[in-house]
Design a protein around this motif. Structure first.
Motif, PDB file in Angstrom:
ATOM      1  N   VAL A  64       7.356  -5.188  -1.222  1.00  0.00           N
ATOM      2  CA  VAL A  64       7.899  -4.647  -2.477  1.00  0.00           C
ATOM      3  C   VAL A  64       8.837  -5.657  -3.132  1.00  0.00           C
ATOM      4  O   VAL A  64       8.794  -5.862  -4.345  1.00  0.00           O
ATOM      5  CB  VAL A  64       8.624  -3.305  -2.215  1.00  0.00           C
ATOM      6  N   THR A 108       8.148  -0.162 -10.818  1.00  0.00           N
ATOM      7  CA  THR A 108       7.535   1.161 -10.639  1.00  0.00           C
ATOM      8  C   THR A 108       8.433   2.081  -9.821  1.00  0.00           C
ATOM      9  O   THR A 108       8.623   3.263 -10.155  1.00  0.00           O
ATOM     10  CB  THR A 108       6.169   1.020  -9.936  1.00  0.00           C
ATOM     11  N   LEU A 109       9.001   1.535  -8.733  1.00  0.00           N
ATOM     12  CA  LEU A 109       9.897   2.333  -7.901  1.00  0.00           C
ATOM     13  C   LEU A 109      11.130   2.768  -8.694  1.00  0.00           C
ATOM     14  O   LEU A 109      11.556   3.924  -8.610  1.00  0.00           O
ATOM     15  CB  LEU A 109      10.322   1.537  -6.662  1.00  0.00           C
ATOM     16  N   GLN A 151      10.211   5.664 -10.875  1.00  0.00           N
ATOM     17  CA  GLN A 151      10.058   6.909 -10.115  1.00  0.00           C
ATOM     18  C   GLN A 151      11.410   7.513  -9.737  1.00  0.00           C
ATOM     19  O   GLN A 151      11.566   8.737  -9.683  1.00  0.00           O
ATOM     20  CB  GLN A 151       9.239   6.661  -8.847  1.00  0.00           C
ATOM     21  N   ASN A 201       3.180   0.836   0.168  1.00  0.00           N
ATOM     22  CA  ASN A 201       2.957  -0.442  -0.507  1.00  0.00           C
ATOM     23  C   ASN A 201       3.288  -1.657   0.354  1.00  0.00           C
ATOM     24  O   ASN A 201       3.631  -2.726  -0.156  1.00  0.00           O
ATOM     25  CB  ASN A 201       3.777  -0.486  -1.796  1.00  0.00           C
ATOM     26  N   ILE A 212      15.699   0.911  -1.451  1.00  0.00           N
ATOM     27  CA  ILE A 212      14.746  -0.023  -0.843  1.00  0.00           C
ATOM     28  C   ILE A 212      15.101  -0.286   0.622  1.00  0.00           C
ATOM     29  O   ILE A 212      14.213  -0.501   1.460  1.00  0.00           O
ATOM     30  CB  ILE A 212      14.691  -1.341  -1.655  1.00  0.00           C
ATOM     31  N   ALA A 246      11.552   7.081  -1.993  1.00  0.00           N
ATOM     32  CA  ALA A 246      11.582   5.617  -1.867  1.00  0.00           C
ATOM     33  C   ALA A 246      10.964   5.170  -0.546  1.00  0.00           C
ATOM     34  O   ALA A 246      10.161   4.220  -0.509  1.00  0.00           O
ATOM     35  CB  ALA A 246      13.029   5.120  -1.962  1.00  0.00           C
ATOM     36  N   PHE A 261       7.191   5.528  -0.812  1.00  0.00           N
ATOM     37  CA  PHE A 261       6.622   4.523  -1.725  1.00  0.00           C
ATOM     38  C   PHE A 261       6.539   3.166  -1.026  1.00  0.00           C
ATOM     39  O   PHE A 261       5.514   2.465  -1.103  1.00  0.00           O
ATOM     40  CB  PHE A 261       7.491   4.431  -2.984  1.00  0.00           C
ATOM     41  N   ILE A 262       7.598   2.784  -0.361  1.00  0.00           N
ATOM     42  CA  ILE A 262       7.645   1.475   0.299  1.00  0.00           C
ATOM     43  C   ILE A 262       6.628   1.408   1.434  1.00  0.00           C
ATOM     44  O   ILE A 262       5.936   0.390   1.612  1.00  0.00           O
ATOM     45  CB  ILE A 262       9.076   1.190   0.804  1.00  0.00           C
TER      46      ILE A 262
END
Length: 689
Positions: free
Chosen positions: A253, A262-263, A266, A247, A173, A240, A243-244
């Motif tokens: 997040v 969800t992350l 994945q 979103n 993250i 990651a 994805f971040i």
């Protein structure tokens, strides 16, 4: 003809500068040669997730220049102290980085940046420190880079905390904030380098031109390498980051548990309450929380580097290594038996030490008509069966160890059977200020073992309390039982493997108890203070700093006693968070991990010396590791290792041999017959669990 001190300074400084420059050039070469392999890993479906690990194989080559530059700065610091202070901080953060279980190349390349930024100080000619126009601005720049190094070290602590197995989601993250922070450090170092270059250019007459020219060819290549390595990412890091970004960024997040879940799915990571708490801590808060743990490690690294003055080195060259010994008694003992030797067999030194103090006590009585206050120590240190414990306490050197199946460079207490001048100094530096040298030696001959039996009792009592908490009803009942089931058996196996001790005579017993109480008070205060700095969480790479020594067995049981007391406090609360119990469990696991690695290192050392490992492990530090070793590590013995155990080297025992050339062993001293006459059969017996 006497040599010119100024010319000597130039020669020494030039040589250190050349070593540092060569090391920087070597780092660039290593990075260049590693690129094809990294590119193959990027293109390979199986290895895309190992790109950073593959690249990080060059990290040792990236840290080496920083050590060389630190040596250069400390040399310049002999006549310009601000450079020495910067060199100590640089070496300290390098030592902290080297001590980590794994390193990341994206951190490593910044150490090269520190090296290229600071090495140019080695191009200054001696005498620069007297130029008023240079002093003020240079002091300011050095103060700035010192703060930058400490800030960078603190960030690294947070960065690696996120990369640990249980915190990997936190690392993923924070992948973008981490990258931005590293770019920020790169930019600030570039700015510092520019300011320093400008300042030095204004004083061109003070620059050694040959040194300055040799730097220019390296720096451009290093800058190119930085850009390549700093942008490396593993496949899951890229997933990651994408994805971040899709979103709404990190904050969006972190506020959405569904997105976090969800992350995690994945990335094929398991979620737990402690992981979620760590993730939601936030990037800035994580760095803030890393301040005290990092400062503890930095202080430990700096304090454990012994710097020797020039005058002392000259005396060493003229007279012998004993000149490096700081304690006057220990110096006199070493000088008396082997002034030109830097290492002595344990028994050789301890025989001479006993004889020396017996002579001192007799001389005092002749002059004063009374016994010296520490005469009671004689009844302990003169007994042969207490002397191996003295050797265990002093024998604390460094080796490079083969650990499991991979080579790692570790500074490791060696238990080698030999005592070095450096080990004597390290041993004596710990002596409380009000104690005499004989009292300090006697404590380690008997008192330390007795204190461990005290902590053994405390540990067993703590587990009784925890078992009681695990029997009570409530939501925490099962978690406490899980905590106990996880590590209790092994912790008690270690604590209860000690041998019991015979009692001392009345006078010695009374005096020894006073020393024990004082030492326990000092040690407990230090351990509590260090535990608070790491928030009572112990990780593999922080344990030595918490213990105050790489020789973790010296404070293992008091540490366990304090950690268990903390866990009792936490688990006695009405509302106990599940993540707090998980954290307690992780701490105990990490302690056992360090114990395991320590035993493996010791076993390797003893094998290389062709010693019987089973015998060594049974009696080392009063049997502390023997039961844990039997339960978990003896199974790793192989036929070839067993067959290699015994050789002619094992034909004599260090503490019970024949007359092995006593004249050579004792040098100019003759060990007293009363020391040998007092030898009795071993009277220690195994304690019951």
């Amino acid at each position: 003809m006497a040599s010119d001190p100024a010319q000597t300074e130039v020669t020494d400084g030039d040589e250190l500068f050349k070593k540092a420059s060569r090391s920087i050039a070597d780092a660039e070469t290593f990075m260049s040669k590693a690129k094809p392999g990294i590119e193959r890993a990027k293109a390979s479906k199986e290895n895309r997730n190992k790109v950073v690990a593959k690249a990080s194989e060059v990290v040792n080559a990236l840290l080496e220049p920083a050590s060389k530059v630190a040596d250069l700065l400390k040399f310049v610091g002999t006549f310009y102290p601000p450079c020495g202070a910067a060199g100590s901080i640089l070496q300290g953060i390098v030592d902290v980085e080297t001590g980590r279980r794994e390193n990341d190349v994206r951190i490593g390349v910044l150490y090269v940046e520190f090296s290229t930024s600071l090495v140019q100080l080695g191009s200054l000619k001696p005498g620069f420190q007297h130029i008023t126009a240079l002093q003020g601005p240079l002091d300011t720049l050095l103060s700035t880079v010192k703060s930058l190094m400490e800030e960078f070290g603190q960030f690294c602590e947070s960065f690696y905390e996120g990369k640990k197995f249980k915190n990997r989601l936190k690392h993923f993250i924070n992948i973008k904030p981490n990258s931005e922070k590293l770019d920020d450090y790169h930019g600030r170092l570039t700015s510092f380098k520019g300011d320093l270059t400008l300042l030095l250019t204004q004083q061109a007459v003070l620059i050694t031109s040959s040194n300055k020219t040799s730097l220019l060819n390296i720096e451009d290549k290093i800058d190119q390498m930085y850009s390549y390595y700093a942008e490396l990412k593993d496949e899951r890091e890229a997933i990651a980051e994408d994805f971040i970004a899709r979103n709404g960024g990190e904050n969006a997040v972190l506020k959405n548990d569904g997105l976090i879940e969800t992350l995690a799915q994945q990335l094929e990571l398991q979620l737990s309450s402690s992981v979620i708490r760590a993730v939601k801590e936030g990037f800035d808060e994580s760095i803030k929380q890393s301040f005290e743990p990092f400062q503890l490690k930095l202080q430990f690294a700096i304090e454990h580097r012994i710097e020797t003055s020039t005058d002392t080195i000259i005396r060493e060259i003229q007279n012998g290594p004993y000149e490096l010994i700081e304690d006057p008694d220990m110096k006199a003992i070493w000088k008396g038996i082997a002034p030109k030797e830097s290492n002595l067999k344990r028994r050789q030194f301890i025989d001479a030490m006993v004889y020396y103090f017996n002579t001192q006590w007799k001389q005092f009585k002749l002059e004063s008509k009374a016994n010296r206050d520490d005469y009671w120590v004689r009844s302990i240190i003169s007994k042969v069966y207490y002397q191996p414990a003295i050797g265990d306490a002093i024998d604390d050197g460094n080796e490079f160890i083969l650990c499991w199946v991979t080579y790692v460079s570790l500074s490791t207490p060696d238990a080698s059977g030999y005592i070095s001048v450096e080990e004597i100094n390290e041993f004596m530096q710990l002596k409380p200020s009000g104690w005499t040298t004989p009292q300090w030696v006697a404590y380690w001959a008997y008192g330390w073992d007795a204190d461990n039996l005290h902590y053994q009792e405390q540990i067993n009592k703590s587990y009784k309390q925890l078992e009681g908490l695990g029997e009570k009803s409530g939501s925490k009942k099962e978690k406490i039982r899980e905590y106990l089931a996880d590590t209790q058996e092994d912790i008690q196996r270690i604590a209860n493997s000690l041998f019991t001790l015979d009692g001392l005579d009345t006078t010695a017993d009374t005096q020894m108890k006073k020393l024990q109480e004082e030492w326990r008070s000092l040690e407990c205060s230090k351990i509590r203070r260090r535990l608070k700095k790491v928030h009572f969480k112990i990780e593999y790479d922080s344990m030595a700093a918490v213990c105050g020594s790489d020789r973790i067995e010296a404070t293992l049981l008091p540490l366990l006693s304090h950690v268990l007391a903390r866990h009792i406090h936490v688990m006695s609360e009405e509302e106990v968070k599940v993540e707090d119990i998980e954290e307690a469990k992780n701490t105990m696991r990490n302690i056992l991990d360090v114990v395991t690695y320590r035993i493996i290192k010791l076993r390797h050392i003893w094998r290389r010396q062709r010693k019987d490992v089973d015998v060594q492990i049974r009696y080392y530090v009063n049997g502390l590791f023997q039961d844990y070793y039997k339960a978990h590590l003896k199974e790793f013995e192989t036929d070839s290792e067993e067959g290699d155990k015994f050789s002619d080297w094992d034909s004599e025992d260090e503490w019970n041999s024949s007359e092995d050339d006593k004249a050579n062993v004792r040098g100019s001293l003759e060990a007293p017959t009363e020391a040998r006459d007092s030898a009795e059969p071993e009277r220690r017996s195994k304690g019951s669990s």
